[in-house]
Motif scaffolding. Sequence first.
Motif, PDB file in Angstrom:
ATOM      1  N   PHE A 216      35.147 -17.123 -56.807  1.00  0.00           N
ATOM      2  CA  PHE A 216      33.713 -16.976 -56.591  1.00  0.00           C
ATOM      3  C   PHE A 216      33.377 -17.448 -55.175  1.00  0.00           C
ATOM      4  N   PRO A 217      32.427 -16.813 -54.510  1.00  0.00           N
ATOM      5  CA  PRO A 217      32.042 -17.254 -53.167  1.00  0.00           C
ATOM      6  C   PRO A 217      31.636 -18.726 -53.163  1.00  0.00           C
ATOM      7  N   GLY A 218      32.240 -19.479 -52.292  1.00  0.00           N
ATOM      8  CA  GLY A 218      31.925 -20.897 -52.205  1.00  0.00           C
ATOM      9  C   GLY A 218      32.510 -21.736 -53.318  1.00  0.00           C
ATOM     10  N   GLY A 219      33.313 -21.132 -54.196  1.00  0.00           N
ATOM     11  CA  GLY A 219      33.864 -21.848 -55.326  1.00  0.00           C
ATOM     12  C   GLY A 219      35.201 -22.494 -55.034  1.00  0.00           C
ATOM     13  N   THR A 220      35.775 -23.124 -56.049  1.00  0.00           N
ATOM     14  CA  THR A 220      37.047 -23.835 -55.906  1.00  0.00           C
ATOM     15  C   THR A 220      38.139 -23.259 -56.811  1.00  0.00           C
ATOM     16  N   LEU A 221      37.779 -22.479 -57.805  1.00  0.00           N
ATOM     17  CA  LEU A 221      38.744 -21.905 -58.741  1.00  0.00           C
ATOM     18  C   LEU A 221      39.480 -20.738 -58.096  1.00  0.00           C
ATOM     19  N   THR A 222      40.785 -20.626 -58.347  1.00  0.00           N
ATOM     20  CA  THR A 222      41.567 -19.487 -57.871  1.00  0.00           C
ATOM     21  C   THR A 222      42.391 -18.928 -59.026  1.00  0.00           C
TER      22      THR A 222
END
Length: 375
Positions: A216-222
């Motif tokens: 997600f944009p600006g997120g931390t999950l990959t």
Amino acid sequence: MSDLPVVVAARRTPIGTRSRAFAQVRAEQLAGPVLRATLADAGSATGRPLDVADVVLGNCMGPGGNPARVAALAAGLGVGVPGVTVDRQCGSGLAAVLDAVTAIRAGDDRPRLAGGVESASTAPTRSVDGVPYDRAPFAPAGWPDPDMVEAAEDLARADAITRERQDAHAARSHARARAARDAGRFDAEIVPVGGVLADDSVGRAEPLLPRLRPLFPGGTLTAGTATRISDGAAAVAVVPHRLRGGAAGLVVRGHAVVGCDPALPGIGAAPAVLAALDAAEVRTGDVAAVEIVEAFAAQSLAVLGRLGLADDDPRVCADGGALALGHPWGASGAVAMVRLFSRLVRAGAPAGTLGVAAASVGGGMGVAAVVEVVR
């Protein structure tokens, strides 16, 4: 504990990423060989053939038609052996084991086979009014019902869990699983299916983790800190104490199923573990082995934090977890029990050693069990 049911055998298939190793293998074709092997192990351990009263299997997205009964027939258990299928989503496999334990404790003290199975590769497409959908609602209209990936991102944000911590947790899971595989610690629990001998994803994501983009944009999950959708099956044999013979095994000292905020379903394992520990009258510090279904690194870290455990606690998923092995939804809770059996019973832990299995569940639930080694 002389009146408590005992888990005397535990097996699983290799875990295959969806559309890879088990792309054409149906649920009963995964579960059948595991049920047969588990029953054979139980007979050898107890020194007697076991008359199975029921087969209890967790399953989330299968074809319907009671997969547990279909798997029982596919296993060759005989037309007189019934089956029942449990759907508690990601906690289904563990819930099925607890249902088997509860039935025996309630007075029907005949052996049972219990566990879970998921064939995400062959799951049917579902639709409402001709419109396909990925999953049914976890909550009614007007309630939060986030996609599990979104819920994990929300949990990471709420608990300030950084990308770096998540990457480190996933890398640790892969490293531990690779070491366990190379040392042969999975060998005794795995039942080959269709020529597949080993889990297909251990170590694959580890080198890529720092380079993966956020989901997600600006997120931390990959993609590397979210577990892979997978196929697999796992089962245990639960027998009344009177039939244990000299078999070593696990007794369930306490267990719990709880609800939590459906907006943050990933935390459900934490209150479930605490409730199960209370039921067993023990504390976290008394436990030697913990298996928590790692659906997402952020979710696992949030649960560990609520339990007062360090990110790298060596007791937690010591041979790697679902981030490395994969996540066959309806089977994963049962895989956790198989792993505890290997870590404690097969590895020779002394009588009285405690373990915990737990899973967070979509829709805002958690399920957990505290087990103790008997010899």
